[in-house]
Write an enzyme that holds these catalytic residues in place. Structure first.
Site, PDB file in Angstrom:
ATOM      1  N   ASN A 112     -13.184   4.246  -5.810  1.00 21.64           N
ATOM      2  CA  ASN A 112     -12.667   4.401  -4.463  1.00 21.64           C
ATOM      3  C   ASN A 112     -12.097   5.781  -4.276  1.00 21.64           C
ATOM      4  O   ASN A 112     -11.641   6.423  -5.215  1.00 21.64           O
ATOM      5  CB  ASN A 112     -11.612   3.329  -4.139  1.00 21.64           C
ATOM      6  CG  ASN A 112     -10.217   3.758  -4.534  1.00 21.64           C
ATOM      7  OD1 ASN A 112      -9.567   4.535  -3.826  1.00 21.64           O
ATOM      8  ND2 ASN A 112      -9.762   3.290  -5.686  1.00 21.64           N
ATOM      9  N   LEU A 143      -5.118   7.526   0.200  1.00 24.69           N
ATOM     10  CA  LEU A 143      -3.774   7.108   0.622  1.00 24.69           C
ATOM     11  C   LEU A 143      -3.595   7.082   2.137  1.00 24.69           C
ATOM     12  O   LEU A 143      -2.531   7.427   2.660  1.00 24.69           O
ATOM     13  CB  LEU A 143      -2.698   7.995  -0.036  1.00 24.69           C
ATOM     14  CG  LEU A 143      -2.517   7.779  -1.538  1.00 24.69           C
ATOM     15  CD1 LEU A 143      -1.561   8.809  -2.130  1.00 24.69           C
ATOM     16  CD2 LEU A 143      -2.002   6.364  -1.835  1.00 24.69           C
ATOM     17  N   ILE A 198      -2.495   0.797 -15.484  1.00 27.29           N
ATOM     18  CA  ILE A 198      -2.955   2.148 -15.165  1.00 27.29           C
ATOM     19  C   ILE A 198      -3.359   2.242 -13.695  1.00 27.29           C
ATOM     20  O   ILE A 198      -3.771   1.252 -13.101  1.00 27.29           O
ATOM     21  CB  ILE A 198      -4.183   2.533 -16.054  1.00 27.29           C
ATOM     22  CG1 ILE A 198      -5.358   1.592 -15.835  1.00 27.29           C
ATOM     23  CG2 ILE A 198      -3.808   2.628 -17.481  1.00 27.29           C
ATOM     24  CD1 ILE A 198      -6.668   2.033 -16.538  1.00 27.29           C
ATOM     25  N   LYS A 222       4.482   4.732 -11.598  1.00 28.46           N
ATOM     26  CA  LYS A 222       3.090   4.369 -11.873  1.00 28.46           C
ATOM     27  C   LYS A 222       2.317   5.554 -12.425  1.00 28.46           C
ATOM     28  O   LYS A 222       2.201   6.598 -11.781  1.00 28.46           O
ATOM     29  CB  LYS A 222       2.411   3.846 -10.601  1.00 28.46           C
ATOM     30  CG  LYS A 222       0.985   3.323 -10.860  1.00 28.46           C
ATOM     31  CD  LYS A 222       0.468   2.513  -9.698  1.00 28.46           C
ATOM     32  CE  LYS A 222      -0.941   2.006  -9.944  1.00 28.46           C
ATOM     33  NZ  LYS A 222      -1.443   1.185  -8.832  1.00 28.46           N
ATOM     34  N   ILE A 243     -10.035   6.464  -1.146  1.00 30.07           N
ATOM     35  CA  ILE A 243      -9.431   6.180   0.160  1.00 30.07           C
ATOM     36  C   ILE A 243      -8.566   7.374   0.593  1.00 30.07           C
ATOM     37  O   ILE A 243      -8.593   7.786   1.755  1.00 30.07           O
ATOM     38  CB  ILE A 243      -8.579   4.894   0.118  1.00 30.07           C
ATOM     39  CG1 ILE A 243      -9.363   3.727  -0.489  1.00 30.07           C
ATOM     40  CG2 ILE A 243      -8.038   4.551   1.501  1.00 30.07           C
ATOM     41  CD1 ILE A 243     -10.600   3.301   0.234  1.00 30.07           C
ATOM     42  N   THR A 254      -8.518  -4.954  -7.943  1.00 29.31           N
ATOM     43  CA  THR A 254      -9.898  -5.051  -7.456  1.00 29.31           C
ATOM     44  C   THR A 254     -10.411  -6.488  -7.386  1.00 29.31           C
ATOM     45  O   THR A 254     -11.254  -6.813  -6.540  1.00 29.31           O
ATOM     46  CB  THR A 254     -10.788  -4.186  -8.377  1.00 29.31           C
ATOM     47  OG1 THR A 254     -10.293  -2.842  -8.317  1.00 29.31           O
ATOM     48  CG2 THR A 254     -12.235  -4.196  -7.952  1.00 29.31           C
ATOM     49  N   CYS A 277      -2.251   8.916  -8.036  1.00 29.54           N
ATOM     50  CA  CYS A 277      -3.440   8.744  -7.205  1.00 29.54           C
ATOM     51  C   CYS A 277      -4.397   9.909  -7.435  1.00 29.54           C
ATOM     52  O   CYS A 277      -4.022  11.071  -7.279  1.00 29.54           O
ATOM     53  CB  CYS A 277      -3.078   8.671  -5.727  1.00 29.54           C
ATOM     54  SG  CYS A 277      -4.556   8.531  -4.693  1.00 29.54           S
ATOM     55  N   LYS A 325       0.841  -1.201   0.000  1.00 28.27           N
ATOM     56  CA  LYS A 325       0.000   0.000   0.000  1.00 28.27           C
ATOM     57  C   LYS A 325       0.881   1.258   0.000  1.00 28.27           C
ATOM     58  O   LYS A 325       1.911   1.289   0.672  1.00 28.27           O
ATOM     59  CB  LYS A 325      -0.868  -0.037   1.270  1.00 28.27           C
ATOM     60  CG  LYS A 325      -1.544   1.263   1.651  1.00 28.27           C
ATOM     61  CD  LYS A 325      -2.792   1.498   0.851  1.00 28.27           C
ATOM     62  CE  LYS A 325      -3.494   2.788   1.303  1.00 28.27           C
ATOM     63  NZ  LYS A 325      -4.580   3.143   0.366  1.00 28.27           N
ATOM     64  N   GLY A 326       0.467   2.302  -0.725  1.00 29.86           N
ATOM     65  CA  GLY A 326       1.227   3.539  -0.809  1.00 29.86           C
ATOM     66  C   GLY A 326       1.616   4.073   0.564  1.00 29.86           C
ATOM     67  O   GLY A 326       0.779   4.131   1.460  1.00 29.86           O
TER      68      GLY A 326
END
Lengths: 262, 305
Positions: free
Chosen positions: B71, B75, B193, B167, B73, B268, B132, B47-48
Site C-alpha cells: 500500500n 497517511l 512492525i 511504532k 496511501i 490486512t 510510515c 487511522k494516523g
C-alpha cells in the site's frame, strides 16, 4: 436514504457458465444481499481456491431475483482472480459482502433517461433499466461491445417493456458499426434529460463530457483497485472536485460533474 | 476449565483482551461495525492523524502480491479536529479504549497533535507513528536513526502523561537499537512492525504497479519477519511490545505473544475477512483453553528455545 446494513454472507454458487468471448455469468444464492441490493451497488467476493491472493474482488451486480434469492454477475476474465472464479462449480461456497455503495437514482422530474453501457459495463445498468421499466418512466439504452457475440445483455434489455435498445459493435457485426458513444451522442443532443453510464473509464469520460456540454446531469460507475471495500483503507480513492473520495462507499456511482478524470 | 483471564496491561493501558487493530486498516471502527461490535476488542487503534489533514498519494495506491499486499496511501486523513468531531464522538459510545495513531511532518506537528488531544478524555493512549514508508517527510524518516527517534519520542513524552506507544519500522539494520532508543526517550510500549518497503512491477507495461513506485508490504508474507523482530525487541527492552504483521488467526496471535508481545494488532486480515479482529480474540481464547492456559499473560515471552 439510510443505507442497508452490510452483511458478509456465505453464499452458494448456483451456476457459472461462459456466455460470450471471455465473458461468464455466475449466479449466486445470496438471500440477505439479493433481497436489498439496489441498482449499481456491488458485492465484494472472496474467491475460494486462491488463498495466497488475499484481497476480495468487487463485482457490480447484473440481475437479482428476490423470489429465488439469487444474484447474478456478468464478468470478464481479465486476470488471476476472474480466471479462478470462472472455474468454480455449482454448489461451491463463497463469501460475499454487500450490498455496497451508492446506487443509480433517477433525478426528480427526469422523464427521458439514457443509459449507456460499454462492454461488460452494460450489465450493472440492467437493474436500473428494470426499475425504470417497472415505474413506467422507461428509458433509452445504448450498449456497445466489440462483437455481436459479446452483446450478451441485449436480449435481457429487449425483454423490458418501455425500454428501447440500441446496440453498437466495434467490428460492425451487429447494430451500429463503431463505438457506442456515437449513438449515445444522438440521444444526448436530442432530448435525454439524464444519463447513466458504465464501462471503460475513457467511455465514461466521453459520455460525461457530451452530457456536460448538453447541460444534462450524468452519473457514472467508477472502478478502482480496492482492498477493504467498506470505506476504511482509503485504497480506492477517486479524485473529485471535492477532494479524494472513496470509490467503494462514497461511490461507485458518482455525479460525473464532480469527477476529475485521470 | 473456567474462563481464561484475557486482560493485559500495555504500558499503562488496560485492555480487556490483547487484541487491537493495526492503524490504517480499520479507520476508527465505524466501517466495520455492521460486521461485529468493536467493543469486543481490547482497543481500537485509529487511522494516523496529522494536525491539518493530508491528501495522501496518487492512485493506484495498492497492489496485491504473493500472500500480501503493497500500500501507498500516504497517511490521507482529515486532521485532528475532524478526528475529534466525528471518530472520537462515535467511539465514545463504545465500551473500548482508544489508541490514537499520531503522525507528523515535523517533531512540532507530532507534539501539536498530542496537545490537541491531551485534554480529550475520549483518548486512552497514543501510538506515535515514526514508521510510515509512504510519505516524504516525517514517518519512516524519523524512525530509522537513533538521534531522530530520541528527539521525536522525548518531545512527545513531554507533551503527555498518557501511555505512549512508539511504532517502529522494520526497514532498519538493527531493530533492537531503535527500540532501546525509544524506550530510553520515554516510550511506555513499543509497537511493531509497520510495513516493509517494497515494490511491484507490471512487466507488460514496464511500469510500477503503484503511482509512488514503492509502498509498504503487509499480510501473511511479512509474518516471519515480524515475529523475529518482536522476539528481538522483547529481549532488548523492558517495556511491553504490541506485535503485528500478518496476524489473521488466534494461533497467529499466540505465536506473537510467545515471541514476547503483550498485545497484538490485526491489520490486512480485516480486508479479506471483515470479522478477522473479532475472530482473533475468540481464536486466542480457544487456544488458551485448549492449552490449559488460565491467564493469557502466561504466554508473553514463553517461547522455549
Amino acid at each position: 436514504m439510510e443505507r442497508a446494513t452490510l452483511v458478509d454472507e456465505t453464499c452458494s454458487v448456483r451456476s457459472n457458465e461462459q456466455v460470450g468471448p471471455n465473458l461468464f455469468l455466475i449466479e449466486i444464492e445470496a438471500p440477505r444481499i439479493a433481497s436489498v441490493l439496489l441498482p449499481g451497488q456491488f458485492v465484494h467476493v472472496k474467491v475460494p481456491g486462491m488463498e495466497s491472493h488475499l484481497l476480495r474482488r468487487p463485482f457490480s451486480v447484473y440481475r437479482t431475483d428476490a423470489s429465488s434469492n439469487v444474484l447474478s454477475i456478468l464478468y470478464q476474465v481479465v486476470g488471476f482472480g476472474t480466471d479462478v472464479l470462472s472455474h468454480l462449480l455449482p454448489a461451491t461456497s463463497l463469501c460475499a459482502s454487500g450490498p455496497i455503495g451508492s446506487h443509480w437514482e433517477l433525478p426528480d422530474g427526469s422523464a427521458s433517461p439514457l443509459l449507456v453501457g460499454g462492454g461488460v459495463g452494460a450489465a450493472p445498468l440492467y437493474l436500473f433499466a428494470q426499475e425504470l421499466s417497472n415505474s413506467g418512466v422507461g428509458a433509452t439504452v445504448v450498449i456497445g461491445a466489440q462483437t455481436k457475440e459479446a452483446l450478451v445483455t441485449l436480449g435481457a434489455y429487449e425483454d423490458l417493456p418501455g425500454i428501447s435498445v440500441v446496440a453498437a459493435t466495434d467490428d460492425g457485426t451487429f447494430g451500429y458499426a463503431g463505438f457506442c458513444t456515437e449513438p449515445a451522442r444522438t440521444f444526448v443532443e436530442d432530448g435525454a434529460d439524464f444519463v447513466a453510464c458504465c464501462g471503460p473509464e475513457m467511455l465514461m469520460r466521453i459520455v460525461a463530457e457530451m452530457a456536460a456540454r448538453a447541460g444534462v446531469p450524468c452519473a457514472v460507475s467508477m472502478e478502482r483497485r480496492m482492498a477493504c471495500g467498506v470505506g476504511a483503507c482509503l485504497s480506492c480513492v477517486v479524485d473529485t472536485a471535492d477532494g479524494k473520495k472513496r470509490c467503494c462507499i462514497d461511490g461507485p456511482i458518482f455525479d460525473a460533474r464532480e469527477v476529475v478524470w485521470q | 476449565m473456567s474462563d481464561v483471564s484475557m486482560s493485559v496491561n500495555l504500558g499503562g493501558l488496560s485492555m480487556k483482551n490483547p487484541v487491537t487493530v493495526a492503524s490504517g486498516t480499520f479507520a476508527a471502527g465505524r466501517e466495520y461495525s455492521d460486521f461485529f461490535d468493536v467493543s469486543l476488542l481490547g482497543a481500537v487503534t485509529t487511522k494516523g492523524v496529522s494536525l491539518k489533514g493530508w491528501e495522501g498519494n496518487d492512485s493506484p495506491r495498492i497492489a496485491e502480491t504473493a500472500s500480501g499486499m503493497l500500500n501507498s496511501i500516504g497517511l490521507q486523513n482529515p486532521g485532528v479536529a475532524a478526528l475529534r468531531e466525528k471518530d472520537l464522538a462515535w467511539l465514545a459510545r463504545k465500551d473500548v479504549p482508544v489508541i490514537v495513531n499520531v503522525s507528523g511532518h515535523s517533531i512540532q506537528e507530532y507534539v501539536e497533535v498530542i496537545e490537541a488531544l491531551e485534554e480529550d478524555d475520549r483518548v486512552n493512549a497514543y501510538e506515535v507513528n515514526i514508521s510510515c514508508p509512504n510519505v516524504d517527510e516525517g514517518g519512516m524518516t524519523f524512525g530509522t536513526h537513533v538521534p531522530s527517534v530520541e528527539a521525536v519520542v522525548s518531545s512527545c513524552r513531554t507533551a503527555t502523561k498518557r501511555p505512549l506507544i512508539v511504532k517502529l519500522s522494520p526497514n532498519v539494520t538493527d531493530i533492537a537499537e531503535i527500540a532501546r532508543a525509544a524506550e530510553s526517550a520515554g516510550a511506555d510500549a513499543i509497537s511493531l512492525i509497520n510495513t516493509l518497503l517494497g515494490m511491484a512491477i507490471d512487466a507488460r507495461t514496464r511500469k510500477p504497479q503503484l503511482a509512488r513506485v514503492v509502498g509498504g508490504l503487509s499480510g501473511p508474507a511479512v509474518k516471519p519477519v515480524a515475529l523475529r523482530m518482536v522476539w528481538q525487541v522483547h529481549q532488548a527492552v523492558s517495556v511491553p511490545v504490541l506485535g503485528m504483521g500478518g496476524i489473521s488467526t488466534g494461533i497467529d496471535a499466540a505465536e506473537f505473544m510467545l515471541a514476547g508481545a503483550t498485545a497484538v494488532a490485526v491489520g490486512t486480515a480485516s480486508f479479506s475477512n471483515p470479522r478477522a479482529a473479532a475472530e482473533v480474540v475468540e481464536g486466542l481464547r480457544a487456544y488458551c483453553k485448549e492449552q490449559g492456559v488460565s491467564d493469557v499473560n502466561d504466554l508473553i515471552g514463553a517461547l522455549q528455545c
